[in-house]
Write an enzyme that holds these catalytic residues in place. Structure first.
Site, PDB file in Angstrom:
ATOM      1  N   GLY A  28       0.805  -1.212   0.000  1.00 27.75           N
ATOM      2  CA  GLY A  28       0.000   0.000   0.000  1.00 27.75           C
ATOM      3  C   GLY A  28       0.841   1.266   0.000  1.00 27.75           C
ATOM      4  O   GLY A  28       2.028   1.228  -0.297  1.00 27.75           O
ATOM      5  N   LEU A  30       0.406   3.613  -2.169  1.00 26.86           N
ATOM      6  CA  LEU A  30       0.791   3.396  -3.565  1.00 26.86           C
ATOM      7  C   LEU A  30       1.290   4.663  -4.244  1.00 26.86           C
ATOM      8  O   LEU A  30       0.866   5.770  -3.927  1.00 26.86           O
ATOM      9  CB  LEU A  30      -0.411   2.826  -4.339  1.00 26.86           C
ATOM     10  CG  LEU A  30      -0.946   1.494  -3.809  1.00 26.86           C
ATOM     11  CD1 LEU A  30      -2.094   1.005  -4.692  1.00 26.86           C
ATOM     12  CD2 LEU A  30       0.144   0.434  -3.732  1.00 26.86           C
ATOM     13  N   HIS A  34       4.370   1.504  -8.106  1.00 27.56           N
ATOM     14  CA  HIS A  34       3.383   0.414  -8.041  1.00 27.56           C
ATOM     15  C   HIS A  34       2.511   0.415  -9.308  1.00 27.56           C
ATOM     16  O   HIS A  34       2.219  -0.645  -9.875  1.00 27.56           O
ATOM     17  CB  HIS A  34       2.464   0.587  -6.830  1.00 27.56           C
ATOM     18  CG  HIS A  34       3.169   0.537  -5.501  1.00 27.56           C
ATOM     19  ND1 HIS A  34       3.260   1.631  -4.666  1.00 27.56           N
ATOM     20  CD2 HIS A  34       3.809  -0.466  -4.856  1.00 27.56           C
ATOM     21  CE1 HIS A  34       3.912   1.295  -3.562  1.00 27.56           C
ATOM     22  NE2 HIS A  34       4.268   0.035  -3.655  1.00 27.56           N
ATOM     23  N   GLY A 146       9.251  -5.018  -8.544  1.00 24.63           N
ATOM     24  CA  GLY A 146      10.113  -3.906  -8.944  1.00 24.63           C
ATOM     25  C   GLY A 146      11.589  -4.201  -8.686  1.00 24.63           C
ATOM     26  O   GLY A 146      11.947  -4.684  -7.614  1.00 24.63           O
ATOM     27  N   SER A 184       9.109   5.525  -3.317  1.00 26.84           N
ATOM     28  CA  SER A 184       8.969   4.560  -2.235  1.00 26.84           C
ATOM     29  C   SER A 184       7.893   5.055  -1.284  1.00 26.84           C
ATOM     30  O   SER A 184       7.757   6.266  -1.060  1.00 26.84           O
ATOM     31  CB  SER A 184      10.298   4.453  -1.472  1.00 26.84           C
ATOM     32  OG  SER A 184      10.088   3.795  -0.238  1.00 26.84           O
TER      33      SER A 184
HETATM   34  P1  AMP Z   1       6.103  -2.325  -1.543  1.00 26.70           P
HETATM   35  O1  AMP Z   1       4.688  -1.813  -1.473  1.00 26.70           O
HETATM   36  O2  AMP Z   1       7.139  -1.299  -1.189  1.00 26.70           O
HETATM   37  O3  AMP Z   1       6.281  -3.650  -0.871  1.00 26.70           O
HETATM   38  O4  AMP Z   1       6.369  -2.594  -3.083  1.00 26.70           O
HETATM   39  C1  AMP Z   1       5.512  -3.413  -3.841  1.00 26.70           C
HETATM   40  C2  AMP Z   1       6.159  -3.667  -5.176  1.00 26.70           C
HETATM   41  O5  AMP Z   1       6.384  -2.426  -5.842  1.00 26.70           O
HETATM   42  C3  AMP Z   1       7.534  -4.346  -5.047  1.00 26.70           C
HETATM   43  O6  AMP Z   1       7.666  -5.307  -6.077  1.00 26.70           O
HETATM   44  C4  AMP Z   1       8.482  -3.193  -5.259  1.00 26.70           C
HETATM   45  O7  AMP Z   1       9.753  -3.577  -5.765  1.00 26.70           O
HETATM   46  C5  AMP Z   1       7.726  -2.353  -6.267  1.00 26.70           C
HETATM   47  N1  AMP Z   1       8.216  -0.976  -6.238  1.00 26.70           N
HETATM   48  C6  AMP Z   1       8.423  -0.213  -5.129  1.00 26.70           C
HETATM   49  N2  AMP Z   1       8.935   0.982  -5.477  1.00 26.70           N
HETATM   50  C7  AMP Z   1       9.057   0.963  -6.834  1.00 26.70           C
HETATM   51  C8  AMP Z   1       9.537   1.910  -7.793  1.00 26.70           C
HETATM   52  N3  AMP Z   1       9.996   3.105  -7.432  1.00 26.70           N
HETATM   53  N4  AMP Z   1       9.505   1.564  -9.104  1.00 26.70           N
HETATM   54  C9  AMP Z   1       9.035   0.341  -9.496  1.00 26.70           C
HETATM   55  N5  AMP Z   1       8.581  -0.595  -8.635  1.00 26.70           N
HETATM   56  C10 AMP Z   1       8.592  -0.288  -7.327  1.00 26.70           C
END
Ligand code: AMP
Length: 279
Positions: A28, A30, A34, A146, A184
């Site tokens: 989340g 987002l 994402h 990602g 992030s």
């Molecule tokens: P998270 O919500 O941080 O656990 O991320 C969920 C997914 O989104 C994971 O596969 C991350 O690697 C991807 N993700 C997070 N930040 C980015 C970004 N800046 N660019 C591309 N994918 C991302």
């Protein structure tokens, strides 16, 4: 977009659809990173499922878990406008019906002993525990993650192999803010002054990409660390590693594919990033 909070109805719905399922697991808060995964899934598959679940077992720091940003209403709007078919929003009980006390242990070997594995003990076990559950529940053909979380992608690939799961991992490029900072969810926790200086990690990685020469890599690492530290960040690590197996590289022959990986605190917020050096 259809919302499921429980796995059983989700499973039977997906079974009825008989479409190729793409899956984007998230925690989340987002952002466009994402959404780029959602877009990749929509292009490649027939149904895109996104999950939002802040997984307690992957936080080695309880404060980090407690303070993890939650922006559910906005997340739902973003997912709808991105054309997501299904949002899976399980509770902790739905994912861990027998509690979190006695969970599986996965043999991740070397991958768990370096970089994020070394600085966040237990983190990748938690990632594997939740990914195994989610993949069993959603049963996607393709999984979109990602490369911002480079080591996590390698860990999940290893999990897929260990568990012989019939899913293909698709790794997607890192989305960045205009100043280079990797998008992030944790960026939401940065104070405005901290946010302005947090692209120092990116600047350190770009320095490496532009300047790296074969031979001893330590002087280049030291200069990149200075760039990060001079912005007021406290690095956990900055390393150059073989892009295929994450073995750390000190002496470079100029040909071996390298990735630079860094983690650093800005105040109490820990940020990570990485960059391919010669891909
Ligand atoms: P998270 O919500 O941080 O656990 O991320 C969920 C997914 O989104 C994971 O596969 C991350 O690697 C991807 N993700 C997070 N930040 C980015 C970004 N800046 N660019 C591309 N994918 C991302």
């Amino acid at each position: 977009m259809i919302l499921f909070k429980q796995a059983e109805p989700l499973k039977s719905y997906l079974h009825q659809q008989q479409a190729v399922t793409g899956f984007v697991p998230t925690m989340g808060a987002l952002h466009n990173g994402h959404l780029s995964l959602i877009e990749a899934s929509r292009k490649a598959t027939g149904i895109t499922v996104c999950s939002i679940f802040v997984n307690p077992t992957q936080f080695n720091n309880p404060d980090d878990y407690r303070k993890y940003p939650m922006t559910l209403e906005n997340d739902i709007l973003l997912l709808e406008s991105a054309g997501t078919d299904i949002l899976f929003l399980p509770s902790v009980e739905e994912i861990y019906p027998a509690g979190t006390g006695q969970l599986e242990h996965y043999d991740l070997g070397y991958l768990e002993s370096v970089l994020e594995g070394a600085y966040r003990p237990g983190h990748f076990q938690g990632v594997c525990q939740v990914m195994k559950r989610l993949l069993d529940q959603v049963q996607p053909r393709q999984l979109f993650m990602g490369s911002k979380d480079y080591q996590q992608c390698m860990v999940v690939q290893k999990l897929i192999e260990l568990e012989h799961m019939p899913v293909q991992l698709v790794t997607c490029a890192t989305e960045r803010e205009p100043d280079g900072l990797a998008m992030s969810s944790r960026n939401l926790r940065l104070q405005p002054e901290e946010r302005k200086k947090s692209n120092a990690i990116y600047n350190g990685l770009v320095y490496l990409k532009n300047n790296l020469q074969p031979g001893d890599l330590s002087p280049f690492k030291q200069q990149a660390l200075r760039i990060i530290e001079s912005a007021g960040m406290q690095p956990d690590y900055l390393e150059l590693a073989d892009a295929g197996n994450l073995k750390l590289v000190q002496e470079w022959d100029g040909k071996q594919p390298l990735v630079a990986l860094a983690a650093a605190f800005m105040g109490e917020v820990r940020l990570i990033d990485n960059m391919a050096m010669n891909a």
